[in-house]
Design an enzyme around this catalytic site. Structure first.
Site, PDB file in Angstrom:
ATOM      1  N   GLU B 123       0.828  -1.211   0.000  1.00  0.00           N
ATOM      2  CA  GLU B 123       0.000   0.000   0.000  1.00  0.00           C
ATOM      3  C   GLU B 123       0.862   1.262   0.000  1.00  0.00           C
ATOM      4  O   GLU B 123       1.802   1.386   0.778  1.00  0.00           O
ATOM      5  CB  GLU B 123      -0.900   0.046   1.231  1.00  0.00           C
ATOM      6  N   ASP B 188       9.636   5.259  15.479  1.00  0.00           N
ATOM      7  CA  ASP B 188       9.506   6.691  15.253  1.00  0.00           C
ATOM      8  C   ASP B 188       9.966   7.404  16.518  1.00  0.00           C
ATOM      9  O   ASP B 188       9.427   7.185  17.596  1.00  0.00           O
ATOM     10  CB  ASP B 188       8.039   7.019  14.939  1.00  0.00           C
ATOM     11  N   ASP B 190      10.572  11.213  17.962  1.00  0.00           N
ATOM     12  CA  ASP B 190      10.250  12.589  17.611  1.00  0.00           C
ATOM     13  C   ASP B 190      10.541  13.490  18.809  1.00  0.00           C
ATOM     14  O   ASP B 190      10.216  13.149  19.942  1.00  0.00           O
ATOM     15  CB  ASP B 190       8.768  12.673  17.253  1.00  0.00           C
ATOM     16  N   CYS B 210      19.476  19.826  20.645  1.00  0.00           N
ATOM     17  CA  CYS B 210      18.441  18.833  20.946  1.00  0.00           C
ATOM     18  C   CYS B 210      18.473  17.668  19.962  1.00  0.00           C
ATOM     19  O   CYS B 210      17.931  16.604  20.242  1.00  0.00           O
ATOM     20  CB  CYS B 210      17.051  19.442  21.083  1.00  0.00           C
TER      21      CYS B 210
END
Lengths: 534, 497
Positions: B123, B188, B190, B210
Site C-alpha cells: 500500500e 519513530d 520525535d 536537541c
C-alpha cells in the site's frame, strides 16, 4: 422441502456423527498423560446427553475463570477458586492416584481414562461452539490457557517432565561454556528484582539450566525483559518453562480455532447439535455494561455541551481528570479524546453537542485547525465517518489494559497509572477526598492492584449518605454490584443524587443497566448459520 | 507516461523492457483511477496518531490537487522561475521527476529485481496538495508508481504493509481475506516527546543541541535491535524536521505479527507513565543487560549533552523536579538549602552537589547504593530514547517514505549514516530548493564544447547534487538487503530437496 430434508438425512448417515469415527489405535493407553495439548480431535462416539453435560461442566469452569479475570483476581486467588470448582465438575487425577501395579492395565486405569476423556471431549465440543467469532475465540483461548496453566503448575513434577518431552518444542540446550560466557548477563536477569544476597544469587544461578529458543517463541518474556537476548535467541531458564509452554498452548489453540471456524459452515447439516452449540455459546458471555442505547436523557431533556461542567461532579476520577486537563490545557491527546469523548457519548451527548463541546474546549485552536484536525475524529467516533463503526464507551477493563498513557497523555486509570503521591493529590484536588481512612484504603487497593475496588471505595465515600438512604429504603440490602464501567459510575452517581428524577427515568424504561448481553455480531452469525441449514 | 526532458534519474535502463510489459499487462492500473471513495482524510480511528505526534503541522495552501499539465518546464534555470516555497507543487514535481530514487525504492520494497507481489501488493498512501488523503494505492512496478506520483504530485506519501491481495482490489476479494501480511518493523522518534526535558527548543523548533537526543536514541535502539534481536538490515531516516524513523527490513522482522511488534516496543521502553506519573524510570536491580548497556552508552553523553547543553535543573522548578527523583528527604533538605542561596547554579554543579552533599550529610536513612541507583534512573529519564511505541506496534501503520520532502522545511528525508552518526546535523540536510539549484549550477568538468555530449556519457541529475551521498548510502543498503534475500531463498530451496 421434503427433498432437502431427505438429502440432509442421507448426508448425515454418510458422514455419521461427526464426532464419531474409527476408534483410537489399539495398544497403549488412550491418555497416558494427565495434561493434554488437545492436538488430536476425539474419535469415539458420545451420547447426546454426555455431549451436552460435559460441555456445560467445562463451561462452568471457564465462565468462573472469566469472572475471576473480571474481578482482577490474582493467580493465587484464581488457583484457589479453580481447585474447588475442578474437583466438582472436571476432576483430573494424576497417574500417582492409583497403585503402580494397576497402571499398566487398562481396566485399573479406567477411572482416570474417563476423566481424561471428558476433559478431552468437552474441550473439543466447546471449540465448535466458540470458534465462530473473533471475540469468542479470543476469550476461549484466554480462559482455556488459564485452565491449562493451573493444571500444569499443579501437575506432578515427573509427569510434567514426561509431558514436556512429548511436546517437542523447538529449543536447544545452552552448553556450560556458553552459560559461563554470558554468566553476568544471565545472572542479572535471573535475579532481577529479587534483591537477594550475592551468595544466594550465585547459588541459584549455578543450579539453573538454560534453553535457547527463537525470541519470538517467548515474546511475553521478552516484552517484560525477563530473559536475556543475544542474536535473536532468548535464553530461557528452566524455571520459566511454563511461559514457553503457555505461549505454545495459546498459539496452537488460536490456530486450531481459526481452522475450526473455517469448517464450521460445512458442519451445518446436524440439526441435533446446532441448538446445543448455540445454547452453549450464549452461556459464555461476559457481563458487559450496556449504556443507554437511545440518546439518553437525564431529566427528560437531551444533554447539552453546556451541562457537562455541572454534570462532571458525577464523573469517576479518570473522567474528571480528563475534564480538568481539557479545561486546563485546551487540548487532549488522541487517546484522551477517545476515552473522554466516548464516555460523553455514553452519557447521551449527541454528535452536534459533542462538536460544540470540543470546539469550545479546544479554544486555543482556530476554526480552521479544529475542522482539519479534530472534527473528523469526533464524527468518526460516532460512526459517522470512515469505517462507520459505532464505538462503545471504554470499560474499566479496556482503560486499564489498553493503551497505557505515554508522555503528555492524560488518559488511563489514575488509580493504576498515577504515582501514589499524584494520585493522593488529585483525589484531594479533583474529587475532594481528604478522609485519611479512605485514602489509606485506596492506597492498599492500589498496592494489591485492585484498581476498581479503589474507585468503588471513593464512590462509596462520596455517596455515603445516599447509599445509606437507599439501603434503608430497600430494607437493608443495597443489591448493587461493583462498578466496572465509567458510565455506570456516572449513572449510579446521578441516580443517587437525583432520586426523584431517576425514578421517573426508570419508569420511562430507558434506564441503563448491567446485564448479560450477546453481541450483535454473534447474533447475526448464528442467524446466518440457521439460514444455511434451512 | 509523462515525458521528462532529462535522462532517467538514476540510470535504470535495465528495467525498462520488463517494466513496459508489466505495465501493459496491467493496463487498468496505468491510469490509476482515483475513486471518490478512496479519498479519505483520515481512516481507522485507532491507528491514526495525527495531530499529536506527527511531523507536519504546517498545512499547505488549499489549492486543488495539482495535476501535471502538458506544458513541461524548460530544463534550464528551473530554480529561478520557482517560488522559494518547498510546498509549491511545481517544485515537488521537479523533485519527483528528476531526483527521487524510484528504482532503488522499488528494489528496496520488492526484495528482488523482478517485480513481485512484495511490491505489487504494497500500500502507498498519498497526501495531496489539497490535504486529501488517498489510501490503498498500489503499483506493479516503479515506473507505474513514478507515473502516478508525477500525475497526482502529492505533497508527501507514506508506505504501508504488503497485503494478501492488491490493495486496490480489496473490495473485490472475499470479505476477511484482505489482510496485511508483512511490513518492515518501524520506529519513530520525535523531539516533541522530549518537550518536558529539552530546554533549548520547543514545538517544531530544533537545533543541534536537541538533535543529540535523537543521536543518543539511535545509538541505544540500533545496538539493541542488532545484538539482542539479531536484525541486520536497519535503516535510519531523518524525518524531515525533528525526528528519525527506523526501518528494520530483515525478512523475519517484516513477518512479525502485532503481538511480537508490541513485545519489541515494550522491551525497549523504560520511560513509563503520563504527565502525572512522578518518577518515570523505575527499574529493578540488577539491571537487565539491555538497560545496563544503554546506561553505559548514555552516561558518557549525560554531562555534555544533558547537563551542559540542556541545563535541565537550572530554574527552581526544574531543580525541585530533580529533588523529587532523589530518594532521601534529609539529603533533599540540605540540597534545597544550598541551592536557594545560589540561584542560577548550573545543572552540572547541582548534579555534582548531590554526591558531595551525600558525603557530608548526617542523614541516617541515606543508603549510598540506593542513591546511586536513583542517579542511574535519572540519567536514563533524561536521555533514554522516547519512542512513539504505537507506531511500532501495528503491522498496518503507515510511515512516511524515505526521500520524500518535508512540506514544512523543504528538507529531504534522507537516510542517516550510522557509522558517522555524530556528524549528522539536520541543518546540513539539503532542501529541495537547494538541490534544484545545484542541478542548475552544475558544470560538466570534462565537457569541451557546449552542444557536444559529454565523453563519459550522461550524468544523472542526482550526481549533480548533494543528494548523491545519501542516494549511494540507500543503494548500498538495498544491495545488502537483496543479497541477503537471495541467500535466504537458496537456503530454503536446499531445505526442500
Amino acid at each position: 422441502m421434503q427433498g432437502a430434508q431427505a438429502l440432509r438425512q442421507i448426508r448425515k448417515q454418510k458422514r455419521g456423527n461427526y464426532i464419531a469415527g474409527p476408534a483410537g489405535k489399539d495398544g497403549g493407553l488412550p491418555y497416558p498423560n494427565r495434561l493434554n495439548f488437545y492436538a488430536v480431535p476425539p474419535k469415539d462416539e458420545v451420547s447426546l446427553e454426555e455431549f451436552e453435560q460435559w460441555a456445560i461442566d467445562r463451561l462452568r469452569v471457564l465462565g468462573e475463570i472469566e469472572t475471576c479475570l473480571f474481578r482482577n483476581n490474582s493467580t493465587g486467588e484464581i488457583d484457589a477458586t479453580l481447585k474447588r470448582l475442578l474437583e466438582k465438575y472436571l476432576p483430573l487425577s494424576s497417574n500417582n492416584s492409583i497403585p503402580e501395579s494397576e497402571r499398566s492395565k487398562p481396566k485399573g486405569f479406567a477411572g482416570i481414562t474417563n476423566e481424561r476423556k471428558k476433559d478431552h471431549y468437552s474441550h473439543f465440543i466447546l471449540r465448535l461452539a466458540f470458534a465462530r467469532s473473533d471475540d469468542l475465540r479470543r476469550r476461549f483461548t484466554r480462559t482455556e490457557s488459564i485452565l491449562f496453566r493451573h493444571r500444569f503448575t499443579t501437575d506432578d513434577t515427573r509427569e510434567r517432565a514426561e509431558f514436556m518431552n512429548s511436546l517437542e518444542l523447538d529449543s536447544q540446550p545452552v552448553s556450560d561454556a556458553e552459560k559461563a560466557q554470558y554468566a553476568d548477563d544471565l545472572k542479572a536477569v535471573l535475579t532481577s528484582g529479587s534483591r537477594m544476597p550475592a551468595e544466594k544469587a550465585r547459588q541459584q544461578f549455578e543450579a539453573e539450566t538454560y534453553l535457547k529458543v527463537d525470541w519470538d517463541r517467548v515474546s511475553d518474556l521478552v516484552e517484560t525483559r525477563r530473559v536475556f537476548l543475544r542474536g535473536g535467541k532468548a535464553y530461557v531458564p528452566n524455571s520459566m518453562l511454563l511461559s514457553l509452554v503457555m505461549a505454545e498452548f495459546s498459539k496452537r489453540l488460536d490456530d486450531a480455532l481459526i481452522k475450526t471456524a473455517r469448517v464450521l459452515p460445512r458442519l451445518d447439516e446436524d440439526d441435533r447439535l446446532i441448538p446445543i452449540l448455540n445454547h452453549l455459546s450464549k452461556g459464555f458471555t461476559a457481563p458487559e455494561y450496556n449504556s443507554s442505547a437511545s440518546p439518553a436523557t437525564l431529566s427528560g431533556d437531551a444533554i447539552s455541551a453546556a451541562q457537562i461542567d455541572g454534570l462532571s461532579v458525577h464523573f469517576p476520577l479518570c473522567m474528571r481528570n480528563l475534564h480538568t486537563a481539557v479545561r486546563r490545557d485546551k487540548h487532549l491527546k488522541h487517546f484522551g479524546r477517545l476515552q473522554y469523548g466516548l464516555f460523553l457519548k455514553g452519557l447521551g451527548l449527541s454528535i452536534d453537542e459533542a462538536i460544540v463541546f470540543w470546539r469550545q474546549a479546544f479554544s486555543k485552536f482556530t476554526d480552521d485547525q479544529f475542522n482539519k484536525e479534530y472534527r473528523y475524529n469526533i464524527r468518526h467516533s460516532y460512526g459517522l465517518q470512515g469505517a462507520g463503526r459505532n464505538y462503545k464507551p471504554y470499560s474499566c477493563q479496556q482503560i486499564l489494559m489498553e493503551h497505557p498513557p505515554g508522555t503528555g497523555d492524560n488518559h488511563g486509570c489514575p488509580y493504576r497509572h498515577f504515582s501514589p503521591d499524584n494520585l493522593n493529590m488529585v483525589l484531594g484536588s479533583i474529587m475532594g477526598v481528604e478522609d485519611r481512612s479512605v485514602l489509606q484504603g485506596v492506597k492498599q487497593d492500589v498496592g494489591a492492584k485492585k484498581f476498581h475496588l479503589a474507585c468503588n471505595r471513593v464512590f462509596e465515600h462520596l455517596h455515603e449518605k445516599e447509599l445509606k438512604r437507599e439501603k434503608d429504603a430497600n430494607g437493608g440490602s443495597s443489591g448493587r454490584e461493583t462498578i466496572i464501567h465509567p458510565n455506570e459510575y456516572f449513572d449510579r452517581s446521578w441516580s443517587l443524587k437525583n432520586p426523584d428524577k431517576a425514578r421517573k427515568r426508570e419508569n420511562g424504561g430507558s434506564s441503563s443497566q448491567v446485564k448479560k448481553e450477546i453481541k450483535d455480531e454473534d447474533v447475526t452469525m448464528m442467524s446466518e448459520w440457521y439460514r444455511d441449514t434451512e | 507516461m509523462a515525458p521528462h526532458s532529462t535522462g532517467d534519474d538514476d540510470g535504470d535502463d535495465v528495467m525498462h523492457d520488463a517494466d513496459a510489459m508489466q505495465a501493459d499487462a496491467n493496463g487498468v492500473n496505468e491510469t490509476a483511477p482515483v475513486k471518490s471513495e478512496d479519498i479519505v482524510v483520515k481512516d481507522e480511528l485507532e491507528h491514526m496518531f495525527d495531530d499529536d505526534d506527527d511531523d507536519d503541522e504546517i498545512m499547505v495552501d488549499d489549492a486543488s490537487a495539482y495535476r501535471n499539465s502538458t506544458n513541461q518546464t524548460v530544463k534550464s534555470a528551473i530554480s529561478n522561475i520557482l517560488s522559494a516555497d518547498p510546498s509549491d507543487p511545481e517544485v515537488m514535481l521537479q523533485f519527483y521527476s528528476r531526483l527521487f530514487p524510484w528504482r532503488q525504492l522499488f528494489r528496496w520494497l520488492n526484495h528482488a529485481e523482478l517485480p513481485s507481489t512484495d511490491f505489487a501488493n504494497r500500500e502507498f498512501a498519498f497526501t495531496l496538495h489539497n490535504e486529501a488523503y488517498l489510501r490503498y494505492q498500489c503499483y506493479p512496478t516503479f515506473e507505474t508508481l513514478r507515473r502516478d506520483v508525477l500525475k497526482l504530485n502529492p505533497s508527501r506519501f507514506e508506505i504501508g504493509p504488503v497485503y494478501s491481495a492488491r490493495p486496490r482490489d480489496r473490495k473485490q476479494v472475499p470479505k476477511g481475506s484482505f489482510k496485511p501480511l508483512e511490513k518492515e518493523l518501524v520506529f519513530d522518534i520525535d523531539l516533541t516527546d522530549y518537550d518536558e526535558i529539552r530546554t533549548c527548543c520547543s514545538k517544531t523548533k530544533i537545533c543541534i543541541k536537541c538533535w543529540q537526543f535523537i543521536t543518543m536514541a539511535i545509538k541505544v535502539v540500533d545496538v539493541a535491535l542488532r545484538d539482542d534481536f539479531g536484525f541486520e538490515h536497519i535503516m535510519w531516516v531523518y524525518s524531515g524536521r525533528r525526528g528519525a524513523h527506523a526501518w528494520v527490513c530483515d525478512k523475519k522482522a517484516r513477518k512479525l505479527d502485532d503481538a511480537k511488534r508490541k513485545a519489541i516496543a515494550t522491551y525497549l521502553e523504560i520511560i513509563k507513565g503520563g504527565s502525572q506519573s512522578g518518577k518515570k524510570v523505575n527499574l529493578e536491580r540488577p539491571l537487565h543487560p539491555h538497560v545496563r548497556r544503554s546506561h553505559e552508552i548514555l552516561k558518557d553523553y549525560f554531562r555534555e549533552n544533558i547537563l551542559e547543553n540542556q541545563d535541565p535543573f537550572r530554574t527552581e522548578k526544574q531543580a525541585e523536579r530533580l529533588l523529587q527523583l532523589l530518594p532521601d528527604r534529609q539529603l533533599n533538605e540540605a540540597l534545597r538549602e544550598k541551592w536557594e542561596s545560589t540561584i542560577d547554579r548550573p545543572s552540572d554543579d547541582k548534579w555534582r552537589d548531590i554526591d558531595e552533599m551525600a558525603k557530608s550529610t548526617t542523614s541516617k536513612t541515606l543508603v549510598p547504593k540506593v542513591l546511586l541507583e536513583h542517579k542511574q534512573d535519572i540519567i536514563l529519564e533524561y536521555s533514554y530514547p522516547r519512542l512513539d511505541a504505537e507506531v511500532s506496534k501495528h503491522l498496518n501503520h503507515l510511515l512516511k517514505s524515505p526521500f520524500v520532502v518535508h512540506p514544512g522545511t523543504g528538507k529531504v528525508c534522507v537516510p542517516i549514516d550510522t557509522s558517522k552518526l555524530e556528524e549528522f546535523d539536520p541543518d546540513n540536510v539539503p532542501t529541495v530548493m537547494q538541490l534544484l539549484k545545484e542541478i542548475d549550477q552544475w558544470k560538466d568538468p570534462i565537457k569541451k564544447e557546449e552542444d557536444e555530449p559529454s565523453s563519459v556519457g550522461r550524468v544523472s541529475d542526482i550526481e549533480k547534487t548533494s543528494l548523491k551521498p545519501y542516494h549511494d548510502l540507500f543503494s548500498r543498503f538495498v544491495k545488502k538487503l537483496l543479497d541477503a534475500e537471495r541467500t535466504v531463498m537458496v537456503k530454503e530451496e536446499n531445505l526442500e530437496y
